[in-house]
Design a protein around this motif. Structure first.
Motif, PDB file in Angstrom:
ATOM      1  N   PRO A 217      36.080  50.092  34.191  1.00 38.69           N
ATOM      2  CA  PRO A 217      35.382  49.997  32.938  1.00 38.69           C
ATOM      3  C   PRO A 217      34.687  50.991  32.521  1.00 38.69           C
ATOM      4  CG  PRO A 217      34.374  48.348  34.862  1.00 38.69           C
ATOM      5  CD  PRO A 217      35.401  49.090  35.398  1.00 38.69           C
ATOM      6  N   GLU A 218      34.714  51.112  31.207  1.00 37.25           N
ATOM      7  CA  GLU A 218      34.309  52.648  30.604  1.00 37.25           C
ATOM      8  C   GLU A 218      33.017  52.903  31.130  1.00 37.25           C
ATOM      9  OE1 GLU A 218      36.510  51.676  26.650  1.00 37.25           O
ATOM     10  OE2 GLU A 218      36.096  53.920  26.822  1.00 37.25           O
TER      11      GLU A 218
ATOM     12  N   LEU B 273      41.773  38.095  38.928  1.00 40.20           N
ATOM     13  CA  LEU B 273      40.835  38.161  39.991  1.00 40.20           C
ATOM     14  C   LEU B 273      40.302  39.549  39.936  1.00 40.20           C
ATOM     15  CD1 LEU B 273      38.501  36.613  41.633  1.00 40.20           C
ATOM     16  CD2 LEU B 273      40.330  36.881  43.435  1.00 40.20           C
ATOM     17  N   ASN B 274      39.129  39.720  39.447  1.00 38.27           N
ATOM     18  CA  ASN B 274      38.688  41.253  39.653  1.00 38.27           C
ATOM     19  C   ASN B 274      37.221  41.246  40.433  1.00 38.27           C
ATOM     20  OD1 ASN B 274      37.680  43.843  39.080  1.00 38.27           O
ATOM     21  ND2 ASN B 274      38.231  43.788  36.972  1.00 38.27           N
ATOM     22  N   LEU B 275      37.315  41.891  41.621  1.00 36.59           N
ATOM     23  CA  LEU B 275      36.100  42.014  42.440  1.00 36.59           C
ATOM     24  C   LEU B 275      36.104  43.436  42.858  1.00 36.59           C
ATOM     25  CD1 LEU B 275      37.238  39.304  45.352  1.00 36.59           C
ATOM     26  CD2 LEU B 275      35.472  39.243  43.467  1.00 36.59           C
ATOM     27  N   SER B 276      36.282  44.270  41.712  1.00 36.75           N
ATOM     28  CA  SER B 276      35.996  45.566  41.994  1.00 36.75           C
ATOM     29  C   SER B 276      34.531  46.140  42.180  1.00 36.75           C
ATOM     30  CB  SER B 276      36.368  46.238  40.525  1.00 36.75           C
ATOM     31  OG  SER B 276      38.018  46.231  40.482  1.00 36.75           O
TER      32      SER B 276
ATOM     33  N   SER C 289      41.489  32.372  28.697  1.00 32.70           N
ATOM     34  CA  SER C 289      41.595  33.117  29.708  1.00 32.70           C
ATOM     35  C   SER C 289      41.371  32.638  31.118  1.00 32.70           C
ATOM     36  CB  SER C 289      40.807  34.489  29.395  1.00 32.70           C
ATOM     37  OG  SER C 289      41.079  35.241  30.733  1.00 32.70           O
ATOM     38  N   HIS C 290      42.167  32.826  31.997  1.00 33.93           N
ATOM     39  CA  HIS C 290      42.245  32.513  33.393  1.00 33.93           C
ATOM     40  C   HIS C 290      41.622  33.576  34.394  1.00 33.93           C
ATOM     41  CE1 HIS C 290      44.359  29.094  31.811  1.00 33.93           C
ATOM     42  NE2 HIS C 290      43.585  28.335  32.475  1.00 33.93           N
ATOM     43  N   GLU C 291      40.879  34.466  33.915  1.00 32.39           N
ATOM     44  CA  GLU C 291      40.155  35.434  34.569  1.00 32.39           C
ATOM     45  C   GLU C 291      39.004  35.241  35.062  1.00 32.39           C
ATOM     46  OE1 GLU C 291      38.942  40.222  33.966  1.00 32.39           O
ATOM     47  OE2 GLU C 291      39.549  38.901  32.280  1.00 32.39           O
ATOM     48  N   ARG C 292      38.658  35.887  36.326  1.00 33.29           N
ATOM     49  CA  ARG C 292      37.409  35.652  37.083  1.00 33.29           C
ATOM     50  C   ARG C 292      36.966  37.228  37.094  1.00 33.29           C
ATOM     51  NH1 ARG C 292      37.140  31.919  34.689  1.00 33.29           N
ATOM     52  NH2 ARG C 292      37.380  29.736  35.265  1.00 33.29           N
ATOM     53  N   SER C 293      35.804  37.461  36.688  1.00 32.47           N
ATOM     54  CA  SER C 293      35.483  39.039  36.644  1.00 32.47           C
ATOM     55  C   SER C 293      34.338  38.908  37.335  1.00 32.47           C
ATOM     56  CB  SER C 293      35.383  39.681  35.404  1.00 32.47           C
ATOM     57  OG  SER C 293      34.919  41.016  35.504  1.00 32.47           O
ATOM     58  N   LEU C 294      34.041  39.580  38.597  1.00 29.17           N
ATOM     59  CA  LEU C 294      33.073  39.606  39.297  1.00 29.17           C
ATOM     60  C   LEU C 294      32.560  41.023  39.681  1.00 29.17           C
ATOM     61  CD1 LEU C 294      33.744  36.550  41.516  1.00 29.17           C
ATOM     62  CD2 LEU C 294      32.180  36.689  39.883  1.00 29.17           C
ATOM     63  N   ILE C 295      32.845  41.971  38.804  1.00 27.52           N
ATOM     64  CA  ILE C 295      32.756  43.393  38.820  1.00 27.52           C
ATOM     65  C   ILE C 295      31.161  43.785  39.281  1.00 27.52           C
ATOM     66  CG2 ILE C 295      32.661  45.721  37.867  1.00 27.52           C
ATOM     67  CD1 ILE C 295      34.960  44.401  35.849  1.00 27.52           C
ATOM     68  N   TYR C 296      31.131  44.476  40.396  1.00 30.54           N
ATOM     69  CA  TYR C 296      29.787  45.160  40.678  1.00 30.54           C
ATOM     70  C   TYR C 296      28.580  44.054  40.788  1.00 30.54           C
ATOM     71  CZ  TYR C 296      26.476  49.070  41.042  1.00 30.54           C
ATOM     72  OH  TYR C 296      25.518  49.831  41.429  1.00 30.54           O
ATOM     73  N   CYS C 297      29.176  42.909  41.667  1.00 29.34           N
ATOM     74  CA  CYS C 297      27.927  41.626  41.829  1.00 29.34           C
ATOM     75  C   CYS C 297      27.364  41.746  43.160  1.00 29.34           C
ATOM     76  CB  CYS C 297      28.867  40.494  41.338  1.00 29.34           C
ATOM     77  SG  CYS C 297      29.128  40.370  39.863  1.00 29.34           S
TER      78      CYS C 297
END
Length: 146
Positions: A132-133, A38-41, A6-14
């Motif tokens: 995210p759940e 890219l997930n910066l949520s 996967s080429h995903e970068r998840s930086l949720i709630y960082c």
């Protein structure tokens, strides 16, 4: 897919702010062709952070397919709209999540730009919103990748 990786970068709630977003996007600009998601949520990147992300989108090698900026303190997406209009980014972008941001008047201009594209836009109240759940604490590395 390159070997199933996967080429995903998840930086949720960082706890990423606009300053850290500048550093992050500088790193992403060094090799934008491999980044697909890219997930910066749930970070407070604000409008300035969006401007930095636009610098990545402007790169002709950028092939970002999914960008999630859910609940990022964004109030204006004019720079994002302009970047999507004036670059090849819309050829690749399939999903854009701006849910739970108060983007006001700039939302309609973005909707107009995306109308004839293959990109799905999620905004406040939209059933396509991806969240995210269950939320993890910022110290939980499950969502915050370093």
């Amino acid at each position: 897919m390159n070997g199933g990786k996967s080429h995903e970068r998840s930086l949720i709630y960082c706890s990423i702010t606009e300053k850290q977003c500048l550093i992050l996007t500088s790193a992403l600009k060094s090799n934008p062709s491999h980044l697909r998601e890219l997930n910066l949520s749930m970070n407070q990147i604000t409008n300035t952070g969006v401007n930095h992300i636009c610098d990545v989108l402007k790169d002709s090698h950028c092939k970002l397919e999914r960008l999630s900026l859910y609940d990022c303190g964004i109030t204006d997406v004019s720079s994002l709209t302009q970047s999507l209009t004036n670059t090849k980014a819309l050829q690749f972008l399939k999903e854009l999540d701006l849910s739970d941001n108060m983007i006001g008047d700039s939302k309609q201009r973005l909707i107009d730009v995306l109308r004839d594209s293959n990109c799905k836009l999620s905004v406040a109240g939209d059933p396509l919103t991806r969240v995210p759940e269950r939320l993890q604490s910022p110290k939980d590395d499950k969502y915050c990748m370093s």
